[in-house]
Design a protein around this motif. Sequence first.
Motif, PDB file in Angstrom:
ATOM      1  N   GLN A  43       0.848  -1.194   0.000  1.00 16.87           N
ATOM      2  CA  GLN A  43       0.000   0.000   0.000  1.00 16.87           C
ATOM      3  C   GLN A  43       0.881   1.240   0.000  1.00 16.87           C
ATOM      4  OE1 GLN A  43      -1.945   0.974   3.807  1.00 16.87           O
ATOM      5  NE2 GLN A  43      -0.901  -0.766   4.731  1.00 16.87           N
ATOM      6  N   GLY A  44       0.291   2.374  -0.403  1.00 15.91           N
ATOM      7  CA  GLY A  44       0.962   3.660  -0.310  1.00 15.91           C
ATOM      8  C   GLY A  44       2.358   3.679  -0.873  1.00 15.91           C
ATOM      9  N   PHE A  45       3.321   3.957   0.007  1.00  9.32           N
ATOM     10  CA  PHE A  45       4.714   4.131  -0.403  1.00  9.32           C
ATOM     11  C   PHE A  45       5.337   2.845  -0.935  1.00  9.32           C
ATOM     12  CE2 PHE A  45       3.985   7.500   2.774  1.00  9.32           C
ATOM     13  CZ  PHE A  45       4.305   8.608   2.004  1.00  9.32           C
ATOM     14  N   ASN A  46       4.752   1.690  -0.642  1.00  3.22           N
ATOM     15  CA  ASN A  46       5.275   0.428  -1.171  1.00  3.22           C
ATOM     16  C   ASN A  46       5.276   0.408  -2.696  1.00  3.22           C
ATOM     17  OD1 ASN A  46       3.647  -1.487   1.440  1.00  3.22           O
ATOM     18  ND2 ASN A  46       5.721  -0.709   1.401  1.00  3.22           N
ATOM     19  N   PHE A  47       4.414   1.221  -3.312  1.00  5.53           N
ATOM     20  CA  PHE A  47       4.327   1.242  -4.771  1.00  5.53           C
ATOM     21  C   PHE A  47       5.256   2.288  -5.404  1.00  5.53           C
ATOM     22  CE2 PHE A  47       0.110  -0.424  -3.513  1.00  5.53           C
ATOM     23  CZ  PHE A  47       0.154  -1.640  -4.185  1.00  5.53           C
ATOM     24  N   ASN A 324       5.613   8.412   6.468  1.00  7.11           N
ATOM     25  CA  ASN A 324       5.634   7.040   6.982  1.00  7.11           C
ATOM     26  C   ASN A 324       4.234   6.452   7.161  1.00  7.11           C
ATOM     27  OD1 ASN A 324       8.612   6.781   7.518  1.00  7.11           O
ATOM     28  ND2 ASN A 324       8.171   8.568   8.778  1.00  7.11           N
ATOM     29  N   LEU A 325       3.241   7.108   6.588  1.00 11.31           N
ATOM     30  CA  LEU A 325       1.874   6.603   6.697  1.00 11.31           C
ATOM     31  C   LEU A 325       1.774   5.174   6.176  1.00 11.31           C
ATOM     32  CD1 LEU A 325      -0.100   9.755   5.492  1.00 11.31           C
ATOM     33  CD2 LEU A 325       0.033   8.872   7.826  1.00 11.31           C
ATOM     34  N   PRO A 326       0.997   4.319   6.849  1.00  9.86           N
ATOM     35  CA  PRO A 326      -0.020   4.630   7.857  1.00  9.86           C
ATOM     36  C   PRO A 326       0.509   4.857   9.263  1.00  9.86           C
ATOM     37  CG  PRO A 326       0.047   2.273   7.501  1.00  9.86           C
ATOM     38  CD  PRO A 326       0.993   2.869   6.505  1.00  9.86           C
ATOM     39  N   ILE A 453      -3.186   1.134  14.138  1.00 12.09           N
ATOM     40  CA  ILE A 453      -1.740   1.220  13.945  1.00 12.09           C
ATOM     41  C   ILE A 453      -1.274   2.663  13.747  1.00 12.09           C
ATOM     42  CG2 ILE A 453      -1.703   0.967  11.416  1.00 12.09           C
ATOM     43  CD1 ILE A 453       0.699  -0.911  11.795  1.00 12.09           C
ATOM     44  N   GLY A 454      -2.173   3.536  13.315  1.00 13.85           N
ATOM     45  CA  GLY A 454      -1.833   4.935  13.087  1.00 13.85           C
ATOM     46  C   GLY A 454      -1.900   5.789  14.328  1.00 13.85           C
TER      47      GLY A 454
END
Length: 498
Positions: A43-47, A324-326, A453-454
């Motif tokens: 998700q998010g920054f992983n992409f 660094n979200l989530p 987790i957030g």
Amino acid sequence: MLLLFLATISLATYAQERPNIIVFLVDDMGWMDNTVPFSGKKQGFNFIYHTPNMERLAAKGMIFTDAYATPVCTPSRLSLLTGMNAAHHGVTNWTSPRKNQPTDNADSMFLPANWRYNGITTGKPDRTSFAATTYPQLLKDNGYFTVHAGKAHWGPMGTTGANPRNLGYVINISGHAAGHPQSYLSEEFYGNKPGKNSAQSVPDLEEYYNTGTFLTEALTLEALKALEFPVNQQQPFYLNLAHYAVHAPIQGDDRYLQKYIDAGMDIREAKYATLLEGMDKSLGDVMDFLEQHHIEKNTVIIFMSDNGGLSLSSQRGGAAHTQNLPLRAGKGSVYEGGTREPMIVAWPGQVAAGTVTHQPVIIEDFFPTILEMAGITGYKTLQTVDGISFMPILKKPGFKDDTRTFVWHFPNKWIPRDGPGINYCSAIRQGDWKLVLHLRDGRRELYNLKQDIGETNDLSKLNKEKTDELYKLLVTKLKVWNAPMPVLKSTGKPLILN
């Protein structure tokens, strides 16, 4: 003569049986700064980023979804070396490259805590430093060839802790008192240009000047050169490959920069992405080296970061504390964004490939774990070790212990302006519950990390019993460790928690 020959053969066989161990330590890398789904799904920054070798390592070993360090670098690095929690060894903030210079910013309410700002020492400790037995020294004493490459940052210039060779390393490549490089660029001599050098100039790499070799690549090449000797001698080795990346200054690695710019990324974020990709190439080069020398099956690789990802808007693109979200916040914070790290352990034949554990671990756990991996028992240390070996987790991914507590204590002013969980904060986790304590006003926050987790839903008022329980556990730990506390300007005395 025959007995001597047999003894030599026996020793060589024993040496080959003991695993080689590599700690691949990244600086300032956040939990989401990669393509490995530590959150359970991409998700998010992983992409955004490109880290195929982290994925390659994860496929060979175990992902730790809940691995922790401290909010900033030196405390983590000394907890790793000594097995002590930062609140216990007392180096709660980053150390200056210059001796006797606390790094706390001025504050209207507090004077600096009595923390050990000169780091670790091999001599007589005083109120500014502490003494401990390091695990590299124990490995060296038990026949390991020990190599450090990259960032050390364990003590200022003029102290014994500044030099990795004083702390158990046979070989030291570019490790010194500084916490970041002046430059990643060979054209700038990694900061050593005459008249322009500083305490942050990276030493030892003169042969790479003006070669176009990025600092991350140069450190990797030198580290692998150093390993040729123990490999040829069939001697077990320990490598601490501690990259300066991805710490500021955020300089682009030209090997990768253009594709991120073409993708429309903010220039600062594009440069940051290249630091990550260069780090990942280094990991791949290390794995390739092990395979080429046919020692991958007897080598442990532990991948870790020393604190959460940088999230200050002055150095990163985008809105502050969103990088660094989530997870909430980033480097310098006791919230998850500042302490939860990407961690992977691969050990063929010992750790099942492609496994995941949700059991929390913390960086002081590396000390007893690495020594257990090396088969070293019955050792004596100057310090009381707080870490607990995570070998049971490696052998059984479903291992679960909800009784253990994890403590973070940051009684310092890291940056001039307070931020979310930044400056004068402490925290404790037990099971899924986490308490955050603000030292300025005593305010307490309670979160259930499994559900949140957030850390957005403070449950302290709804669950006062759990809040009080965790607070008492935290205070007890800090008192037992005689943890540094900020000094109240109004009284001239350290803050007391009751």
